[in-house]
Design a protein around this motif. Structure first.
Motif, short mmCIF file in Angstrom:
data_model
loop_
_atom_site.label_atom_id
_atom_site.label_comp_id
_atom_site.label_asym_id
_atom_site.label_seq_id
_atom_site.Cartn_x
_atom_site.Cartn_y
_atom_site.Cartn_z
N VAL A 97 0.84 -1.21 0.00
CA VAL A 97 0.00 0.00 0.00
C VAL A 97 0.87 1.25 0.00
O VAL A 97 0.59 2.22 -0.74
CB VAL A 97 -0.95 -0.02 1.21
N ASN A 98 1.92 1.26 0.81
CA ASN A 98 2.80 2.43 0.86
C ASN A 98 3.51 2.66 -0.47
O ASN A 98 3.66 3.81 -0.94
CB ASN A 98 3.82 2.26 1.98
N LYS A 99 3.98 1.59 -1.10
CA LYS A 99 4.66 1.74 -2.38
C LYS A 99 3.70 2.25 -3.46
O LYS A 99 4.06 3.10 -4.28
CB LYS A 99 5.26 0.41 -2.81
N LEU A 100 2.47 1.76 -3.45
CA LEU A 100 1.49 2.23 -4.42
C LEU A 100 1.14 3.70 -4.18
O LEU A 100 0.95 4.46 -5.14
CB LEU A 100 0.23 1.38 -4.36
N ARG A 101 1.09 4.11 -2.92
CA ARG A 101 0.84 5.52 -2.63
C ARG A 101 1.99 6.40 -3.10
O ARG A 101 1.78 7.49 -3.63
CB ARG A 101 0.62 5.71 -1.13
N MET A 102 3.21 5.94 -2.90
CA MET A 102 4.36 6.69 -3.38
C MET A 102 4.38 6.78 -4.90
O MET A 102 4.91 7.74 -5.47
CB MET A 102 5.65 6.05 -2.87
N ALA A 103 3.80 5.78 -5.57
CA ALA A 103 3.72 5.81 -7.02
C ALA A 103 2.53 6.61 -7.53
O ALA A 103 2.39 6.80 -8.74
CB ALA A 103 3.63 4.39 -7.57
N GLY A 104 1.66 7.07 -6.62
CA GLY A 104 0.52 7.87 -7.02
C GLY A 104 -0.78 7.11 -7.13
O GLY A 104 -1.78 7.66 -7.60
N TYR A 105 -0.80 5.84 -6.69
CA TYR A 105 -2.00 5.02 -6.75
C TYR A 105 -2.55 4.86 -5.33
O TYR A 105 -1.88 4.32 -4.46
CB TYR A 105 -1.70 3.65 -7.35
N ARG A 106 -3.79 5.29 -5.13
CA ARG A 106 -4.38 5.25 -3.80
C ARG A 106 -5.71 4.52 -3.85
O ARG A 106 -6.36 4.48 -4.88
CB ARG A 106 -4.60 6.68 -3.27
N GLY A 107 -6.07 3.97 -2.72
CA GLY A 107 -7.34 3.30 -2.63
C GLY A 107 -7.22 1.79 -2.69
O GLY A 107 -6.13 1.21 -2.80
N HIS A 108 -8.37 1.15 -2.64
CA HIS A 108 -8.42 -0.31 -2.65
C HIS A 108 -8.22 -0.89 -4.05
O HIS A 108 -7.65 -1.98 -4.20
CB HIS A 108 -9.76 -0.77 -2.08
N ALA A 109 -8.68 -0.16 -5.08
CA ALA A 109 -8.60 -0.69 -6.45
C ALA A 109 -7.17 -0.92 -6.92
O ALA A 109 -6.89 -1.97 -7.50
CB ALA A 109 -9.35 0.26 -7.40
N PRO A 110 -6.23 0.02 -6.72
CA PRO A 110 -4.85 -0.26 -7.17
C PRO A 110 -4.22 -1.46 -6.47
O PRO A 110 -3.46 -2.21 -7.10
CB PRO A 110 -4.10 1.04 -6.83
N VAL A 111 -4.52 -1.65 -5.19
CA VAL A 111 -3.97 -2.80 -4.48
C VAL A 111 -4.49 -4.11 -5.07
O VAL A 111 -3.74 -5.06 -5.32
CB VAL A 111 -4.30 -2.72 -2.97
N THR A 112 -5.79 -4.16 -5.32
CA THR A 112 -6.38 -5.36 -5.93
C THR A 112 -5.81 -5.61 -7.32
O THR A 112 -5.49 -6.76 -7.68
CB THR A 112 -7.91 -5.19 -6.01
N THR A 113 -5.67 -4.55 -8.11
CA THR A 113 -5.12 -4.69 -9.45
C THR A 113 -3.68 -5.18 -9.41
O THR A 113 -3.28 -6.06 -10.19
CB THR A 113 -5.20 -3.35 -10.19
N PHE A 114 -2.88 -4.64 -8.50
CA PHE A 114 -1.48 -5.04 -8.38
C PHE A 114 -1.36 -6.52 -8.02
O PHE A 114 -0.58 -7.26 -8.63
CB PHE A 114 -0.78 -4.17 -7.34
N LEU A 115 -2.13 -6.95 -7.04
CA LEU A 115 -2.06 -8.35 -6.61
C LEU A 115 -2.52 -9.30 -7.72
O LEU A 115 -1.91 -10.35 -7.94
CB LEU A 115 -2.91 -8.55 -5.36
N ALA A 116 -3.59 -8.92 -8.42
CA ALA A 116 -4.09 -9.78 -9.48
C ALA A 116 -3.12 -9.84 -10.66
O ALA A 116 -2.87 -10.91 -11.22
CB ALA A 116 -5.47 -9.29 -9.94
N VAL A 117 -2.56 -8.68 -11.04
CA VAL A 117 -1.63 -8.65 -12.17
C VAL A 117 -0.35 -9.40 -11.85
O VAL A 117 0.23 -10.08 -12.71
CB VAL A 117 -1.34 -7.19 -12.57
N ARG A 118 0.10 -9.33 -10.60
CA ARG A 118 1.29 -10.07 -10.22
C ARG A 118 1.07 -11.58 -10.30
O ARG A 118 2.02 -12.35 -10.52
CB ARG A 118 1.72 -9.66 -8.80
N LEU A 119 -0.15 -12.02 -10.12
CA LEU A 119 -0.45 -13.44 -10.27
C LEU A 119 -0.64 -13.83 -11.74
O LEU A 119 -0.24 -14.93 -12.16
CB LEU A 119 -1.71 -13.79 -9.46
N ILE A 120 -1.24 -12.94 -12.52
CA ILE A 120 -1.54 -13.26 -13.92
C ILE A 120 -0.31 -13.15 -14.81
O ILE A 120 -0.15 -13.91 -15.77
CB ILE A 120 -2.67 -12.34 -14.43
#
Length: 323
Positions: A97-120
């Motif tokens: 969450v902290n890394k995504l915030r530093m990259a400019g992505y906030r909220g629940h949606a970027p976290v879900t997208t990151f986890l799903a894309v890392r698996l796919i």
């Protein structure tokens, strides 16, 4: 015989003025009857047009039944993947969450997208690499070896989202470092002009947006946090955590101290602005000093062969005896 010749000059002037006054009175009285005033009709037409616009906008808003939300929702596919494989536990420590915030992505949606894309990503890269090897390259190696090569390449896809986020953080921090001294100058001007810290942050966020949208975004978010958080210190600390820039953290520390001890903020901001400007200049000097070693390899590869060819070709021609 000319009769006006016997009229004295003052009497002539009085007669002319009386005739002009009578003509003006007739024109003034008859003007409303000759030229109609359409102001009332024009105003009525404008009011009717405004009412038609209101009705059209109400109809458009009533036709759009989608819920309005400031928070982006994750895609259904990504959410199902995260829920199916229970990937939410990987973000419980807060590092993602902290890394995504530093990259400019906030909220629940970027976290879900990151986890799903890392698996796919590993599966998608593995399938693409395997198809490329089997259909285009067509190696003579055994199928098991080809699958192993594709699996090795596909495993790199697990790190691809993290590399993307890291590059995003680096670019964002460079943009913030480049424009942060100007933001501090604007903040100093607004503070010394008598504005409160919230109004100063809001003004700086509005003015710095053309130069650095990243700083404007962070400052406006800090302004919002100052408005609703009970502890103003938490808002300042969040600004330092979201940016991850050393210069911003130093300013945050000064703001916290000024908030706690009531010290003057203008002098501290002036010193911080100068320090950040010096840091930016030293960074530019480091890049300039690192340029000659970086140019060594291109010069060896591209310049020296051409130089040797120009020098050695005439000697080779003379030795070969070519006329």
């Amino acid at each position: 015989m000319n009769i006006t010749a016997y009229i004295p000059e003052p009497e002539k002037l009085s007669a002319m003025m009386a005739a002009f006054a009578a003509f003006s009175a007739v024109v003034t009285v008859s003007w409303p009857y000759m030229f109609r005033d359409n102001l009332a009709a024009r105003l009525h037409k404008v009011e009717g047009e405004q009412e038609r616009i209101r009705q059209r906008e109400r109809a458009r808003l009533n036709a759009d039944k989608r819920p309005v939300s400031l928070r982006a929702e994750p895609r259904k596919l990504f959410q199902e993947i995260v829920d199916r494989f229970n990937l939410a536990k990987q973000a419980e420590d807060g590092e993602i969450v902290n890394k995504l915030r530093m990259a400019g992505y906030r909220g629940h949606a970027p976290v879900t997208t990151f986890l799903a894309v890392r698996l796919i990503s590993p599966l998608a890269i593995f399938a693409a690499c395997l198809l490329y090897l089997l259909l285009i390259v067509r190696p003579v190696a055994p199928l098991l070896l080809v699958v192993a090569i594709a699996a090795t390449v596909g495993s790199l896809g697990y790190f691809a989202p993290a590399i993307f986020i890291k590059n995003r953080i680096t670019k964002r921090q460079k943009s913030i470092q480049r424009s942060w001294p100007e933001a501090l100058d604007l903040l100093l001007i607004t503070v010394e002009a008598g504005m409160g810290i919230e109004s100063a942050f809001r003004k700086v966020g509005e003015e710095i947006g053309m130069q650095s949208p990243e700083i404007a975004e962070e400052i406006m978010l800090t302004t919002a946090e100052l408005s609703y958080l009970q502890d103003r210190r938490q808002a300042y600390e969040n600004l330092g955590k979201r940016t991850g820039v050393e210069g911003v953290r130093a300013v945050v520390t000064s703001l916290i101290q000024a908030e706690k001890y009531g010290t003057a903020l203008g002098q501290a901001l002036r010193v911080m602005a100068q320090e950040n400007r010096d840091m930016r200049m030293s960074e530019a000097e480091k890049k300039a000093a690192a340029l000659p070693p970086k140019l060594t390899v291109p010069m060896i590869l591209f310049f020296l062969p051409v130089l040797f060819a120009v020098i050695m070709t005439p000697a080779a021609i003379q030795i070969a005896g070519i006329p």
